[in-house]
Scaffold this active site. Structure first.
Site, PDB file in Angstrom:
ATOM      1  N   ILE A  53      19.117  -3.968  60.055  1.00  9.35           N
ATOM      2  CA  ILE A  53      19.882  -5.073  60.636  1.00  9.35           C
ATOM      3  C   ILE A  53      21.031  -5.476  59.712  1.00  9.35           C
ATOM      4  O   ILE A  53      22.167  -5.656  60.155  1.00  9.35           O
ATOM      5  CB  ILE A  53      18.960  -6.297  60.882  1.00  9.35           C
ATOM      6  CG1 ILE A  53      17.847  -5.909  61.863  1.00  9.35           C
ATOM      7  CG2 ILE A  53      19.757  -7.506  61.373  1.00  9.35           C
ATOM      8  CD1 ILE A  53      18.328  -5.385  63.207  1.00  9.35           C
ATOM      9  N   ASP A  97      21.981  -5.418  48.230  1.00 11.75           N
ATOM     10  CA  ASP A  97      20.621  -4.902  48.389  1.00 11.75           C
ATOM     11  C   ASP A  97      20.016  -4.728  46.999  1.00 11.75           C
ATOM     12  O   ASP A  97      20.680  -4.231  46.084  1.00 11.75           O
ATOM     13  CB  ASP A  97      20.613  -3.567  49.148  1.00 11.75           C
ATOM     14  CG  ASP A  97      19.253  -3.320  49.780  1.00 11.75           C
ATOM     15  OD1 ASP A  97      19.162  -3.347  51.022  1.00 11.75           O
ATOM     16  OD2 ASP A  97      18.266  -3.117  49.030  1.00 11.75           O
ATOM     17  N   THR A  99      10.397  -8.555  56.984  1.00 15.36           N
ATOM     18  CA  THR A  99       9.239  -9.468  57.002  1.00 15.36           C
ATOM     19  C   THR A  99       8.044  -8.675  57.548  1.00 15.36           C
ATOM     20  O   THR A  99       7.676  -8.823  58.708  1.00 15.36           O
ATOM     21  CB  THR A  99       9.512 -10.709  57.884  1.00 15.36           C
ATOM     22  OG1 THR A  99      10.066 -10.283  59.134  1.00 15.36           O
ATOM     23  CG2 THR A  99      10.453 -11.663  57.217  1.00 15.36           C
ATOM     24  N   THR A 133      13.240 -11.922  61.221  1.00 13.38           N
ATOM     25  CA  THR A 133      12.256 -12.504  62.143  1.00 13.38           C
ATOM     26  C   THR A 133      11.127 -13.138  61.334  1.00 13.38           C
ATOM     27  O   THR A 133      10.568 -12.488  60.446  1.00 13.38           O
ATOM     28  CB  THR A 133      11.699 -11.396  63.054  1.00 13.38           C
ATOM     29  OG1 THR A 133      12.799 -10.727  63.662  1.00 13.38           O
ATOM     30  CG2 THR A 133      10.795 -11.968  64.115  1.00 13.38           C
ATOM     31  N   ARG A 181      18.698  -9.519  67.641  1.00 12.20           N
ATOM     32  CA  ARG A 181      18.078  -9.150  68.922  1.00 12.20           C
ATOM     33  C   ARG A 181      18.463  -7.744  69.345  1.00 12.20           C
ATOM     34  O   ARG A 181      18.351  -7.387  70.518  1.00 12.20           O
ATOM     35  CB  ARG A 181      18.566 -10.102  70.020  1.00 12.20           C
ATOM     36  CG  ARG A 181      18.280 -11.525  69.745  1.00 12.20           C
ATOM     37  CD  ARG A 181      18.965 -12.381  70.785  1.00 12.20           C
ATOM     38  NE  ARG A 181      18.024 -12.925  71.737  1.00 12.20           N
ATOM     39  CZ  ARG A 181      18.383 -13.612  72.823  1.00 12.20           C
ATOM     40  NH1 ARG A 181      19.653 -13.808  73.090  1.00 12.20           N
ATOM     41  NH2 ARG A 181      17.468 -14.091  73.637  1.00 12.20           N
ATOM     42  N   LYS A 223      12.648 -15.991  69.649  1.00 12.37           N
ATOM     43  CA  LYS A 223      12.766 -14.594  69.199  1.00 12.37           C
ATOM     44  C   LYS A 223      11.401 -13.895  69.291  1.00 12.37           C
ATOM     45  O   LYS A 223      11.281 -12.771  69.783  1.00 12.37           O
ATOM     46  CB  LYS A 223      13.294 -14.571  67.764  1.00 12.37           C
ATOM     47  CG  LYS A 223      13.022 -13.300  66.997  1.00 12.37           C
ATOM     48  CD  LYS A 223      13.827 -12.130  67.541  1.00 12.37           C
ATOM     49  CE  LYS A 223      13.335 -10.817  66.978  1.00 12.37           C
ATOM     50  NZ  LYS A 223      14.112  -9.680  67.423  1.00 12.37           N
ATOM     51  N   CYS A 255       8.963  -4.394  65.253  1.00 14.18           N
ATOM     52  CA  CYS A 255       9.196  -5.606  66.043  1.00 14.18           C
ATOM     53  C   CYS A 255       8.007  -5.937  66.932  1.00 14.18           C
ATOM     54  O   CYS A 255       7.277  -6.879  66.678  1.00 14.18           O
ATOM     55  CB  CYS A 255      10.463  -5.416  66.861  1.00 14.18           C
ATOM     56  SG  CYS A 255      11.835  -4.877  65.834  1.00 14.18           S
ATOM     57  N   ARG A 290       7.987   3.318  61.020  1.00 16.51           N
ATOM     58  CA  ARG A 290       7.212   2.114  60.710  1.00 16.51           C
ATOM     59  C   ARG A 290       6.284   1.755  61.867  1.00 16.51           C
ATOM     60  O   ARG A 290       6.704   1.685  63.010  1.00 16.51           O
ATOM     61  CB  ARG A 290       8.148   0.933  60.418  1.00 16.51           C
ATOM     62  CG  ARG A 290       8.880   1.096  59.091  1.00 16.51           C
ATOM     63  CD  ARG A 290       9.829  -0.054  58.833  1.00 16.51           C
ATOM     64  NE  ARG A 290      10.873  -0.144  59.847  1.00 16.51           N
ATOM     65  CZ  ARG A 290      11.764  -1.121  59.886  1.00 16.51           C
ATOM     66  NH1 ARG A 290      11.726  -2.092  58.998  1.00 16.51           N
ATOM     67  NH2 ARG A 290      12.678  -1.145  60.828  1.00 16.51           N
TER      68      ARG A 290
HETATM   69  N1  SAJ Z   1       6.939   1.071  74.520  1.00 14.85           N
HETATM   70  C1  SAJ Z   1       5.920   1.419  75.415  1.00 14.85           C
HETATM   71  N2  SAJ Z   1       6.127   1.223  76.753  1.00 14.85           N
HETATM   72  C2  SAJ Z   1       7.300   0.719  77.228  1.00 14.85           C
HETATM   73  C3  SAJ Z   1       8.333   0.373  76.325  1.00 14.85           C
HETATM   74  C4  SAJ Z   1       8.120   0.558  74.964  1.00 14.85           C
HETATM   75  O1  SAJ Z   1       4.845   1.888  75.014  1.00 14.85           O
HETATM   76  O2  SAJ Z   1       7.409   0.565  78.455  1.00 14.85           O
HETATM   77  C5  SAJ Z   1       6.737   1.222  73.060  1.00 14.85           C
HETATM   78  C6  SAJ Z   1       7.751   2.142  72.400  1.00 14.85           C
HETATM   79  O3  SAJ Z   1       7.373   3.469  72.515  1.00 14.85           O
HETATM   80  C7  SAJ Z   1       7.704   1.642  70.959  1.00 14.85           C
HETATM   81  C8  SAJ Z   1       7.468   0.129  71.132  1.00 14.85           C
HETATM   82  O4  SAJ Z   1       6.983  -0.031  72.458  1.00 14.85           O
HETATM   83  O5  SAJ Z   1       6.614   2.201  70.265  1.00 14.85           O
HETATM   84  C9  SAJ Z   1       8.685  -0.742  70.907  1.00 14.85           C
HETATM   85  O6  SAJ Z   1       9.853  -0.150  71.464  1.00 14.85           O
HETATM   86  P1  SAJ Z   1      11.017  -0.983  72.214  1.00 14.85           P
HETATM   87  O7  SAJ Z   1      12.053  -0.008  72.615  1.00 14.85           O
HETATM   88  O8  SAJ Z   1      10.428  -1.840  73.253  1.00 14.85           O
HETATM   89  O9  SAJ Z   1      11.553  -1.998  71.159  1.00 14.85           O
HETATM   90  P2  SAJ Z   1      12.087  -1.961  69.642  1.00 14.85           P
HETATM   91  O10 SAJ Z   1      10.939  -2.353  68.767  1.00 14.85           O
HETATM   92  O11 SAJ Z   1      12.823  -0.727  69.297  1.00 14.85           O
HETATM   93  O12 SAJ Z   1      13.149  -3.158  69.694  1.00 14.85           O
HETATM   94  C10 SAJ Z   1      12.720  -4.460  70.131  1.00 14.85           C
HETATM   95  C11 SAJ Z   1      13.709  -4.985  71.157  1.00 14.85           C
HETATM   96  N3  SAJ Z   1      13.137  -6.155  71.821  1.00 14.85           N
HETATM   97  C12 SAJ Z   1      13.129  -6.283  73.147  1.00 14.85           C
HETATM   98  O13 SAJ Z   1      13.579  -5.457  73.919  1.00 14.85           O
HETATM   99  C13 SAJ Z   1      12.547  -7.566  73.677  1.00 14.85           C
HETATM  100  C14 SAJ Z   1      15.025  -5.350  70.469  1.00 14.85           C
HETATM  101  O14 SAJ Z   1      15.912  -5.982  71.377  1.00 14.85           O
HETATM  102  C15 SAJ Z   1      14.746  -6.304  69.305  1.00 14.85           C
HETATM  103  O15 SAJ Z   1      15.932  -6.644  68.609  1.00 14.85           O
HETATM  104  C16 SAJ Z   1      13.855  -5.583  68.338  1.00 14.85           C
HETATM  105  O16 SAJ Z   1      12.628  -5.308  69.026  1.00 14.85           O
HETATM  106  C17 SAJ Z   1      13.619  -6.476  67.136  1.00 14.85           C
HETATM  107  O17 SAJ Z   1      14.206  -6.217  66.065  1.00 14.85           O
HETATM  108  O18 SAJ Z   1      12.900  -7.470  67.236  1.00 14.85           O
END
Ligand code: SAJ
Length: 414
Positions: free
Chosen positions: A6, A25, A77, A112, A145, A197, A251, A314
């Site tokens: 980020i 950093d 975090t 976060t 986000r 958030k 996240c 991670r």
């Molecule tokens: N996953 C599933 N099924 C789904 C969607 C995702 O099993 O239908 C899994 C993915 O494979 C992965 C995990 O969920 O292992 C998370 O993936 P993700 O694409 O949902 O999210 P992140 O962690 O890459 O990013 C999220 C995002 N949050 C939301 O969409 C609400 C992003 O906008 C945030 O900024 C980020 O978390 C964060 O930093 O908090």
């Protein structure tokens, strides 16, 4: 403060918009890599923006902070072993800016954090500067986000929550973000911003837990969970997410615990985390059934990152899957074009596939669509494919002689 997933995009986008940015950093290797015009993160478009920021002279990278008008804290975090938030990096980063604070400075926490962190932890640390917080030093929580894989676009276009410890702080922060963000700036208080958030990622985690539960129920009832989810989602107010081998990343797999830590009423949130954390074990159970006739089996794991097209391992569910396979004395070959350093050995394509009895796809990298089913099948001992992300062209693999299993589609060969 913090040049990770980020902090680095944030620093370089502000620099690209004409701000003078000092990226700080504590990791000397990161500072070295960036100073040489390289980056340590795989994120589309990021290298170009970072190089331009450094070459223009708008961005410097350093190991220690210096005086500034605005301090943005974007440090990790992580979760501790007891599932509470490890806030030591936030605390250290905040303490490290104390000697450089001047009247009128704005401090922005983007990391976060559990609800009340800004009020209960940052305010007392900043008070040590001797300034009145909210009157002489302004403080906001402005949670990031952005979606890994699409960070640069979302940084600019997403709406942004600005949670000030008072109105003056929010106004100051609005004046900064409105210069780079095209989305709406949503003003609230610091603790509401922290909780909002966390609820964004918790909404997704609970929804995925529901999809994973449908997946497991479908195995009991001999149904196709993916078909059921598709049909239910045809309703205008239903949006079930997709089942998978587990939920990873820094996240969704982490943030809901920050709410559980703060309230005994977070029952559904805790249960959803547990359901999603149980998926690697569920997948391993299905794999064992597919291999029960095979003596000394070998599996090829395709993709170990927490999701497709990123290099981030991670909290990846793949790690738990591989650990459990190895515990069951199953030989595991791993192929992931995005990953070099991993706790298990990552092989080249041929080594990963030779004499294998089953391909287990865990991350949906776009490159996997172009794998040659014929050539890889030729290397293998048994031609079985288990696609836990429903992302490959199954008819191509079937034509090459593979038997196909898709997570959620029960026992049918599609
Ligand atoms: N996953 C599933 N099924 C789904 C969607 C995702 O099993 O239908 C899994 C993915 O494979 C992965 C995990 O969920 O292992 C998370 O993936 P993700 O694409 O949902 O999210 P992140 O962690 O890459 O990013 C999220 C995002 N949050 C939301 O969409 C609400 C992003 O906008 C945030 O900024 C980020 O978390 C964060 O930093 O908090």
């Amino acid at each position: 403060m913090g040049l990770g997933y980020i902090g680095l995009p944030t620093a370089s986008v502000f620099a690209a918009n004409g701000f003078h940015v000092v990226g700080v950093d504590v990791d000397s290797q990161i500072v070295d890599v960036l100073s040489k015009g390289q980056i340590h993160i795989n994120e589309p478009g990021l290298k170009t923006v970072v190089c331009a920021a450094i070459q223009s002279g708008n961005m410097l990278v350093r190991q220690v902070p210096e005086q500034a008008d605005v301090f943005i804290i974007a440090v990790p975090t992580p979760l501790k072993d007891d599932n509470s938030a490890e806030l030591s990096y936030v605390i250290q980063a905040t303490e490290s800016i104390l000697p450089f604070l001047q009247q009128g400075n704005l401090v922005i926490l983007e990391s976060t954090v559990p609800p009340r962190t800004t009020e209960d932890i940052l305010v007392p640390i900043l008070q040590k500067s001797g300034y009145k917080i909210g009157e002489e030093i302004y403080l906001v929580h402005c949670p990031e986000r952005v979606l890994p894989g699409n960070i640069l676009h979302e940084f600019v276009s997403n709406d942004r929550i600005i949670g000030g410890i008072n109105d003056k702080s929010s106004d100051k922060a609005r004046g900064i973000y409105e210069k780079v963000v095209q989305g709406n700036l949503l003003i609230t208080d610091a603790t509401s911003a922290e909780m909002a958030k966390l609820m964004e990622n918790t909404y997704r985690d609970v929804n995925i837990a529901l999809a994973n539960e449908v997946c497991r129920i479908a195995y009991d009832l001999n149904l196709d969970a993916l078909e059921i989810i598709k049909l239910a989602n045809m309703h205008p107010r239903v949006n079930l997410h997709q089942p998978g081998p587990g939920v990873g990343g820094h996240c969704l797999a982490v943030d809901p615990w920050f709410i559980v830590e703060k309230s005994n009423n977070a029952e559904l949130i805790r249960l959803s985390r547990e359901i999603n954390d149980a998926m690697p074990n569920f997948v391993v159970g299905l794999v064992k059934k597919m291999l029960d006739q095979v003596v000394k089996p070998k599996i090829t794991v395709l993709g170990v990152t927490y999701k497709g097209n990123v290099d981030d391992i991670r909290e990846s569910p793949a790690t738990e899957v591989i650990r459990k396979l190895k515990q069951a004395n199953i030989d595991v070959g791993i192929y992931d074009p995005y990953v070099k350093n991993y706790e298990f050995e990552v092989s080249n394509l041929e080594e990963a596939f030779v004499a294998s009895d089953l391909i287990l796809l865990l991350a949906d990298h776009k490159e996997f669509k172009y794998l040659s089913a014929d050539e890889l099948g030729f290397l293998m001992r048994n031609k079985q494919l288990f696609d836990t992300r429903n992302c490959l062209n199954h008819s191509k693999w079937k034509d090459a002689g593979f038997s196909i299993k898709v997570l959620g589609k029960n026992n049918q060969n599609s």
